[in-house]
Design a protein around this motif. Structure first.
Motif, PDB file in Angstrom:
ATOM      1  N   GLN A 327      -5.971  13.349 -10.205  1.00 36.60           N
ATOM      2  CA  GLN A 327      -4.971  12.279 -10.245  1.00 36.60           C
ATOM      3  C   GLN A 327      -5.588  11.037  -9.602  1.00 36.60           C
ATOM      4  OE1 GLN A 327      -0.794  12.706 -10.735  1.00 36.60           O
ATOM      5  NE2 GLN A 327      -2.109  13.203 -12.456  1.00 36.60           N
ATOM      6  N   PHE A 328      -4.918   9.904  -9.754  1.00 31.45           N
ATOM      7  CA  PHE A 328      -5.485   8.639  -9.300  1.00 31.45           C
ATOM      8  C   PHE A 328      -4.473   7.874  -8.453  1.00 31.45           C
ATOM      9  CE2 PHE A 328      -7.108   9.833 -13.471  1.00 31.45           C
ATOM     10  CZ  PHE A 328      -8.462   9.891 -13.219  1.00 31.45           C
ATOM     11  N   ASP A 329      -4.978   6.975  -7.602  1.00 34.27           N
ATOM     12  CA  ASP A 329      -4.088   6.041  -6.933  1.00 34.27           C
ATOM     13  C   ASP A 329      -4.403   4.635  -7.431  1.00 34.27           C
ATOM     14  OD1 ASP A 329      -6.298   5.051  -5.537  1.00 34.27           O
ATOM     15  OD2 ASP A 329      -5.799   6.107  -3.677  1.00 34.27           O
ATOM     16  N   ASN A 378       0.778  12.797  -8.353  1.00 29.62           N
ATOM     17  CA  ASN A 378       1.405  11.748  -7.554  1.00 29.62           C
ATOM     18  C   ASN A 378       2.221  10.837  -8.470  1.00 29.62           C
ATOM     19  OD1 ASN A 378      -0.621  10.371  -8.802  1.00 29.62           O
ATOM     20  ND2 ASN A 378      -1.512   9.512  -6.956  1.00 29.62           N
ATOM     21  N   VAL A 379       2.893   9.865  -7.913  1.00 29.45           N
ATOM     22  CA  VAL A 379       3.814   9.050  -8.720  1.00 29.45           C
ATOM     23  C   VAL A 379       3.033   8.259  -9.770  1.00 29.45           C
ATOM     24  CG1 VAL A 379       5.588   7.271  -8.702  1.00 29.45           C
ATOM     25  CG2 VAL A 379       5.385   8.839  -6.761  1.00 29.45           C
ATOM     26  N   THR A 384      -0.659   3.835 -16.304  1.00 30.73           N
ATOM     27  CA  THR A 384      -1.438   2.642 -15.976  1.00 30.73           C
ATOM     28  C   THR A 384      -1.064   2.075 -14.616  1.00 30.73           C
ATOM     29  OG1 THR A 384       0.189   1.261 -17.104  1.00 30.73           O
ATOM     30  CG2 THR A 384      -1.674   2.018 -18.410  1.00 30.73           C
ATOM     31  N   GLU A 385       0.004   2.606 -14.035  1.00 30.01           N
ATOM     32  CA  GLU A 385       0.450   2.092 -12.740  1.00 30.01           C
ATOM     33  C   GLU A 385       0.725   3.208 -11.753  1.00 30.01           C
ATOM     34  OE1 GLU A 385       3.819  -0.523 -13.043  1.00 30.01           O
ATOM     35  OE2 GLU A 385       2.534  -2.258 -13.373  1.00 30.01           O
ATOM     36  N   PRO A 386      -0.308   3.868 -11.270  1.00 25.27           N
ATOM     37  CA  PRO A 386      -0.057   4.904 -10.265  1.00 25.27           C
ATOM     38  C   PRO A 386       0.430   4.268  -8.976  1.00 25.27           C
ATOM     39  CG  PRO A 386      -2.410   4.513 -10.446  1.00 25.27           C
ATOM     40  CD  PRO A 386      -1.758   3.685 -11.520  1.00 25.27           C
ATOM     41  N   ASP A 387       1.265   4.982  -8.256  1.00 30.30           N
ATOM     42  CA  ASP A 387       1.848   4.413  -7.043  1.00 30.30           C
ATOM     43  C   ASP A 387       1.854   5.478  -5.963  1.00 30.30           C
ATOM     44  OD1 ASP A 387       3.034   2.520  -5.457  1.00 30.30           O
ATOM     45  OD2 ASP A 387       5.063   3.114  -6.030  1.00 30.30           O
ATOM     46  N   GLY A 388       0.731   6.174  -5.904  1.00 25.62           N
ATOM     47  CA  GLY A 388       0.735   7.393  -5.121  1.00 25.62           C
ATOM     48  C   GLY A 388       0.383   7.209  -3.677  1.00 25.62           C
ATOM     49  N   LYS A 443       9.201   7.469 -10.624  1.00 26.31           N
ATOM     50  CA  LYS A 443      10.077   6.822  -9.643  1.00 26.31           C
ATOM     51  C   LYS A 443      11.537   7.006 -10.057  1.00 26.31           C
ATOM     52  CE  LYS A 443       7.203   3.318  -7.606  1.00 26.31           C
ATOM     53  NZ  LYS A 443       7.060   1.892  -7.280  1.00 26.31           N
ATOM     54  N   ALA A 444      12.378   7.268  -9.063  1.00 30.09           N
ATOM     55  CA  ALA A 444      13.778   7.594  -9.342  1.00 30.09           C
ATOM     56  C   ALA A 444      14.448   6.515 -10.189  1.00 30.09           C
ATOM     57  CB  ALA A 444      14.533   7.785  -8.025  1.00 30.09           C
TER      58      ALA A 444
END
Lengths: 576, 576
Positions: A327-329, A378-379, A384-388, A443-444
């Motif tokens: 996974q990526f951040d 992760n989130v 294209t927009e990881p938010d982890g 994201k919720a």
């Protein structure tokens, strides 16, 4: 780390009534059971979920998940979190990790795991003819943007060699239009009687297996140009056509890779061989150039061109034993789980991900987990927009971690804090109801679920039901041997509360929950019958059953709905 | 507040393979489906669990749970946490909260919820004859102390009036030998067409309903004396006999009680009417004296003597709206959940529980919960040794508490700290897979579960399986149209890995997991067939199915068991 919901997809579920006599579940389950096969399937091995995307980001509309056991896909509508479609994919017997949505969900992809004989359904072929007659399949399922359902008539497949295709990913941004599928068993092993050794040995010999690089936009053009054959109801690009048209290329990937993961910017394609201690990173521009310039190191036995490894590999990072999935951040870091050594490694991507040249493709940190992580998430970790800032490691074994609760042990999710200099395990969460495989984290506020249905909604269509019944209009109508009951449910009463039929009648119940209060779900069950429905506020549920037992049956609400819930009861009277 | 396990009892479960082709689950599910009924039941509404007890304390051997929908009981062996028996109780159509174990688990009790016609199975009776022909049933199921299974031939039933019997409890210590069952609908209402008003109105008229006081040791003597009739395969003490022999008495209980709870010392019997804001506490010595001295205030319409309320009531505490269920601590306090006002009240018992006379039966404290608690539970809260420093409130609605995940919302457990002067909610836990009803909480060290099976164990008998297969002795044997496969499973291989049959053959697989490592569970699934088994370390699983599709099917391990798990595969070859 709480469990908000489990969604039944391939199996009946007594709580929600899915598959227990109420029509939505039965219709979906039956729809996913190929009638040519001998018994309706009521079981699946759900593995890899894929949230729908718009512009390469989760859009909260739909989620797709495959049945690893039977080569099927299920679609869940995230308005009500219910399964709306199960589709049995032609020419595919099994499917492990081949599910992803393209960046705008034009297609949902599903590929085969173990190859199967390609031809008539249920064709029998000797294992000695495996290489010749068995094939893998990559499937691009066209998605109806209104309903989220997959439409086979607009879909297409690509014939692949019968290697064992595994966890696939879609290209995005720099790699948009490409699909990536790793595979193992390029040895084409089948069984000890054929190969003289068990599969785990004979399928683990080659130092390199392959990453499939599929140009699916080019495949679309080939399909449009009619260069396909109809095979069991779906348009198929034959392997030779895929080779000739430049749709399919291979990249060497170290021993027996499990998964491929595309970096957020789409520039880097990461593959880990589960029998190799490294992660291999390929650059999409180098892949494109090698394809264009035909920088091949050869072809496989089927004639698929293999791109030269040195021409496309940009990073090789030693992470540890048994790397599976990455996974990526947002800061150019990658996180890879190691099944064998039970840890998660953090390492850096290259300059295109914002990493200084001197720091590119380097091991950074490692944290131990307990034990055997299959995946991590992760989130937005595959968008294209990881938010982890937090990662969840999904560990297969929980040995020594919890109270023993019998011989079948829970799995263990562990929450890992990524915000400090060192990664840190914050919390354990046992999973006591199944074995999770892949996961996605969203994201919720991306999820816009309905709290209730507009009163009178058919969950199958998400529109008005023809059977919706208004209070005061409840009625029982006989039509030959069929008794239609138009019923309402509200706290704390079913109307009508007496249904009188004769033994042998067919009973067709149409129950409208006329409540509009969030959480005012009612249930409906009949003793001695396999009938259970959950009827959410506003929902219309249809239940058909044969009244083949005489007697007085006290039907009742199965959800504790009100102080007088236990008085929410009526009588099915079946005269002999 | 983590979920370690869910145990399938009345419904198939794909993870554990329960009911999907493997014999243990099928045998248990079929065994609980009365063959006289028209379809095998594959659904239940599990409600009230009861842990086995020794000396009035949980002993960690077995747990029993009822199927509210179908009047059945399931037994789970806490060595492996698997269901070993489902028993369809004769003369009982439904069962809500009537399950408890007697203090030494001589019996497990299950009583009816809604009355049903007493007579031939599937007898049809008009609702107008409800009072005359319908009956409630109290059942004392004799328990085999070795296996935990219920033995109908040693069991007995007591015929009751067709009131709606609800959450029962066993007497203990001072009240040992007694059973208590509250009931509502002493109005004998059935349906609006009969009563002119819906049930929730017509069943809520009386200011007092009844608590059944059953002297089950006296009932045992009556059974021994042969004063029973065989009714559908079980010995029944008729209602008139129960009255004549002094087995059954009523105590008035305020409006529509839901549950009865016996204090740890057995002295106090607590009943809450859900339409009354109080809890009523009765003293067992006063009950015994009133029975002995026949201090009656009359009889019900069936002639059951009603003890004089004033002669037995010792405490009336106003707790709030909608009291349902009470738990106890070791300091003489009681905790009652209020469904309507969504709170938990703390109040004191009387001097026999160690409370000073001046403080006896007084309201102490209240804490709000979100929303609508059905039950609450603390450690050993219904045993002779409660140890409750924490209470869990099991709330039915989670409205506004969590992210919306569709129209069916989770329930919400809340952990309450009892150690301070005021009760305090510490933590929420969403329950996203079903609606829990009653619960019991046991200290971890009471459970002595097996981590693995001795290699070669049949989980149905917990002893050696006749089909256990040792490594090296794997084989395939044809017997007419049946092909027996003696298979072993261990990381990462099934032996044999090819099974060759002809279409139409019956296949009988006997698979031994020869591992002895904790958590080394393997699965077994065949694509395109409803076959899924979970095979724990040491376990032997038998799977019978008809090979009615030709083709090559890649059977595989469904539990991520090892680094080469994905190579743990074999082939079912079905020749046309």
């Amino acid at each position: 780390m709480g469990l908000l919901k489990t969604i039944p997809v391939f199996s009946p579920d007594p709580w929600s009534g899915y598959g227990y006599g109420a029509d939505a579940g039965e219709v979906v389950l039956d729809g996913g059971s190929d009638p040519a096969k001998t018994e309706p399937l009521r079981w699946g091995d759900s593995h890899h979920p894929a949230l729908s995307e718009t512009g390469g980001k989760y859009d909260g509309r739909f989620i797709y998940i495959n049945d690893r056991a039977n080569g099927r896909i299920g679609m869940v509508d995230l308005r009500d979190f219910k399964t709306k479609q199960i589709l049995d994919i032609p020419n595919l017997q099994t499917s492990h990790g081949g599910v992803f949505a393209t960046p705008d969900t034009d297609y949902v992809h599903i590929s085969s795991h173990t190859g199967a004989p390609l031809g008539a359904p249920d064709a029998f072929v000797e294992l000695e003819d495996f290489a010749e007659s068995f094939r893998g399949i990559s499937t691009f399922l066209a998605v109806d943007q209104e309903t989220g359902k997959c439409d086979l008539s607009e879909s297409f497949q690509i014939e692949l060699p019968p290697y064992t295709q595994d966890l696939a990913d879609a290209g995005k941004l720099a790699s948009d239009g490409f699909a990536f599928i790793p595979c193992f068993n390029t040895e084409l092993a089948t069984a000890s009687t054929v190969d003289g050794a068990p599969l785990e040995t004979s399928a683990s010999k080659n130092d390199y297996d392959f990453l499939h690089v599929i140009d699916w936009r080019k495949a679309e053009e080939v399909v449009e140009a009619g260069k396909t054959e109809m095979v069991n109801g779906v348009r198929m690009i034959r392997l030779q056509t895929a080779i000739d048209e430049g749709i399919l290329h291979f990249v060497p990937a170290p021993r027996s890779p499990h998964g491929v993961c595309v970096s957020p910017d789409g520039n880097y394609i990461v593959v880990s061989g589960k029998l190799d201690p490294t992660t291999s990173t390929y650059d999409i521009e180098l892949i494109k150039r090698a394809i264009e310039e035909k920088t091949y190191q050869g072809t496989d036995v089927y004639g698929v061109p293999i791109l030269d490894l040195d021409a496309v590999l940009v990073g090789l990072v030693e992470v540890g034993a048994g790397p599976l999935h990455t996974q990526f951040d947002a800061e150019g870091n990658a996180y890879t789980c190691m099944f064998i050594e039970s840890s998660v490694a953090k390492w850096t991507l290259g300059p295109k991900a914002g990493v200084p040249e001197s720091e590119a493709f380097k091991f950074v940190d490692k944290v131990s987990v307990h034990y055997n992580p299959g995946h991590l998430v992760n989130v937005g970790g595959d968008t294209t927009e990881p938010d982890g800032k937090y990662l969840v490691s999904m560990n297969k074994w929980s040995i020594d971690r919890y109270q023993t609760v019998g011989t079948l042990h829970p799995q263990n999710f562990q929450l890992i804090d990524l915000t400090g200099e060192k990664m840190r395990v914050l919390k354990d969460m046992p999973i006591g109801f199944g074995e999770p495989h892949y996961a996605q984290m969203v994201k919720a506020d991306t999820i816009k679920a309905w709290e209730t249905y507009p009163v009178g909604t058919d969950p199958l269509t998400m529109g008005p039901s023809e059977y919706a019944t208004e209070p005061g209009n409840e009625r029982i109508e006989r039509d030959g041997d069929t008794v239609h009951v138009y019923m309402t449910a509200m706290r704390s009463h079913f109307t009508p509360d007496v249904i009188r039929v004769k033994k042998g009648d067919n009973v067709s119940l149409h129950i409208t929950n006329i409540e509009s209060t969030k959480d005012a779900t009612h249930g409906f069950a009949i003793p001695g019958h396999n009938v259970q429905a959950s009827i959410d506020p506003g929902e219309v549920v249809n239940i058909d059953f044969a009244a083949n037992r005489s007697g007085d049956y006290a039907y009742y609400c199965t959800e504790f709905c009100s102080a007088l819930h236990m008085e929410m009861q009526g009588w099915l009277l079946v005269e002999p």
